[in-house]
Scaffold this active site. Structure first.
Site, PDB file in Angstrom:
ATOM      1  N   LYS A 166       0.855  -1.187   0.000  1.00  0.00           N
ATOM      2  CA  LYS A 166       0.000   0.000   0.000  1.00  0.00           C
ATOM      3  C   LYS A 166       0.894   1.242   0.000  1.00  0.00           C
ATOM      4  CE  LYS A 166      -3.686  -2.643   0.927  1.00  0.00           C
ATOM      5  NZ  LYS A 166      -4.814  -2.849   0.027  1.00  0.00           N
ATOM      6  N   HIS A 285      -6.725 -13.318  -7.521  1.00  0.00           N
ATOM      7  CA  HIS A 285      -7.534 -12.366  -6.771  1.00  0.00           C
ATOM      8  C   HIS A 285      -8.955 -12.387  -7.318  1.00  0.00           C
ATOM      9  CE1 HIS A 285      -9.053  -8.670  -4.996  1.00  0.00           C
ATOM     10  NE2 HIS A 285      -8.074  -8.776  -4.124  1.00  0.00           N
TER      11      HIS A 285
END
Length: 468
Positions: A166, A285
């Site tokens: 992140k 994902h």
């Protein structure tokens, strides 16, 4: 005389067959049907069977040119949903000849195609599928599977640890690689591209791949452990996706990644075949899944998407956390975690499993727990998922007050403490907090993490729950 009688017939005359004995080769589906008022249950179930197989809204003369009895879907059982007014589970059997071998795309085009827009139904949800063994054998499945992955990584007897880098968007490739290095150096097994990191103006894919490869080789040299970074190969075309996977293989990294729902099943199966042929692990994902699976009355349950992924191919797939910030009730989650990992799963309606499923030795998929989890969750995650899982802490690593590497250290110490306590026979569900506190006495990094996240809770009820 005319060979057929034109006009509109009730679906139930042809497609509702309660006396039908299902075959071992049939694909069986359980649909949650919410009809328009005034439509009898048999007609609803038959309509679903017809519209997802050979039927259309009126009789056509070309019906006489084939054997409908051989090819039609059949609604063979209907049961009311307890606690819901005018809602039913309709069980439909599809003959195997309706489907192309080795194609999840074709299977879904039939079973969850036009029928979901059918006006006679207010809502329709596919709850579960029983894939026959004869059809499973036409798929390659996961590129490698759980045991081969452990052997490649030389990591045994514990869950694996991951971290999503992140901020997910906006970092340059060099800074991104630095964040990867810090996490892997601190003790994580994997770091991860976020699902929407592809190849944007701030960070082109080739630059990211190079800096991440440098980071993981440097971390490997320092720690003596095999490291991986999920390099997201998802792209706008299949050709570009494979080009990125080829470059990852040339760099010698162990794993790549794909967004299987936004990328599509055809692209996913293509990449899974490439990964098996070239020794790459494949992380999957599930971006977009909640659009399809979150509403209880319409769409498709994630356990169906999980089965489809095991057929299409992937070594890891995100599967909820039970304890974090994202949707997932415990019994339901454990039900589809078993469907991903185990070779044979018994029917168990208490966990949402409508059919017994035999995977006939198709490799298993490692579930990934990710989303709003931190060190205090470690005992629960270790207890819920067991060893064959990836526990992925994004903010729970990078949010550490001392930085990425100490955040990784905190997670690794917490995990090792939980595994050790479990192996000694301690009850993680009861003693979890105590185990973490004990470990934090010997790890200042863990103590700092415990202090930061001691008050964090995501106390919202799941939207998609089991029927009473």
């Amino acid at each position: 005389s005319v060979g057929f009688k034109a006009g509109v017939k009730d679906y139930k005359l042809n497609y509702y067959t309660p006396q039908y004995q299902t075959k071992d080769t049939d694909i069986l589906a359980a649909f949650r049907v919410t009809p328009q008022p005034g439509v009898p249950p048999e007609e609803r179930g038959a309509a679903v069977a017809a519209e997802s197989s050979t039927g259309t809204w009126t009789t056509v003369w070309t019906d006489g040119l084939t054997s409908l009895d051989r090819y039609k879907g059949r609604c063979y059982h209907i049961e009311p949903v307890v606690g819901e007014e005018d809602q039913y589970i309709a069980y439909v059997a599809y003959p195997l000849d309706l489907f192309e071998e080795g194609s999840v795309t074709n299977m879904f085009t039939s079973i969850v195609g036009n029928v979901f827009g059918f006006k006679a139904l207010r809502a329709l949800r596919l709850e579960d599928l029983r894939i026959p063994t004869s059809y499973i054998k036409t798929f390659q499945g996961p590129p490698h599977g759980i045991q081969v992955e452990r052997d490649k990584l030389n990591k045994y007897g514990r869950p694996l640890l991951g971290c999503t880098i992140k901020p997910k968007l906006g970092l340059s490739a060099k800074n991104y690689g630095r964040a990867v290095y810090e996490c892997l150096r601190g003790g994580l097994d994997f770091t991860k591209d976020d699902e929407n990191v592809n190849s944007q103006p701030f960070m082109r894919w080739r630059d990211r791949f190079l800096f991440c490869a440098e980071a993981l080789y440097k971390a490997q040299a320092e720690t003596g452990e095999i490291k991986g970074h999920y390099l997201n190969a998802t792209a706008g075309t299949c050709e570009e996706m494979i080009k990125r996977a080829v470059f990852a293989r040339e760099l010698g990294v162990p794993i790549v990644m794909h967004d299987y729902l936004t990328g599509g099943f055809t692209a996913n199966t293509t990449l899974a075949h490439y990964c098996r042929d070239n020794g790459l692990l494949l992380h999957i994902h599930r971006a977009m899944h909640a659009v399809i699976d979150r509403q209880k009355n319409h769409g498709m349950h994630f356990r169906v998407l999980a089965k489809a992924l095991r057929l299409s191919g992937g070594d890891h797939v995100h599967a909820g956390t039970v304890v974090g910030k994202l949707e997932g009730e415990r019994d339901i989650t454990l039900g589809f975690v078993d469907l991903l990992r185990d070779d044979f799963i018994e029917k168990d309606r208490s966990r949402g499993i409508y059919f017994t499923q035999d995977w006939v030795s198709l490799p298993g998929v490692i579930p990934v727990a990710s989303g709003g989890i931190h060190v205090w969750h470690m005992p629960a995650l270790t207890e819920i998922f067991g060893d064959d899982a990836v526990l992925q802490f994004g903010g729970g690593t990078l949010g550490h007050p001392w930085g990425n590497a100490p955040g990784a250290v905190a997670n690794r110490v917490a995990l090792e403490a939980c595994v050790k306590a479990r192996n000694e026979g301690r009850d993680l569900a009861v003693e979890g907090n105590e185990i973490i506190r004990e470990a934090s006495k010997w790890s200042p990094e863990l103590a700092a993490a415990c202090e930061v996240w001691k008050e964090i809770r995501f106390n919202f009820a799941a939207v998609d729950t089991l029927d009473p």
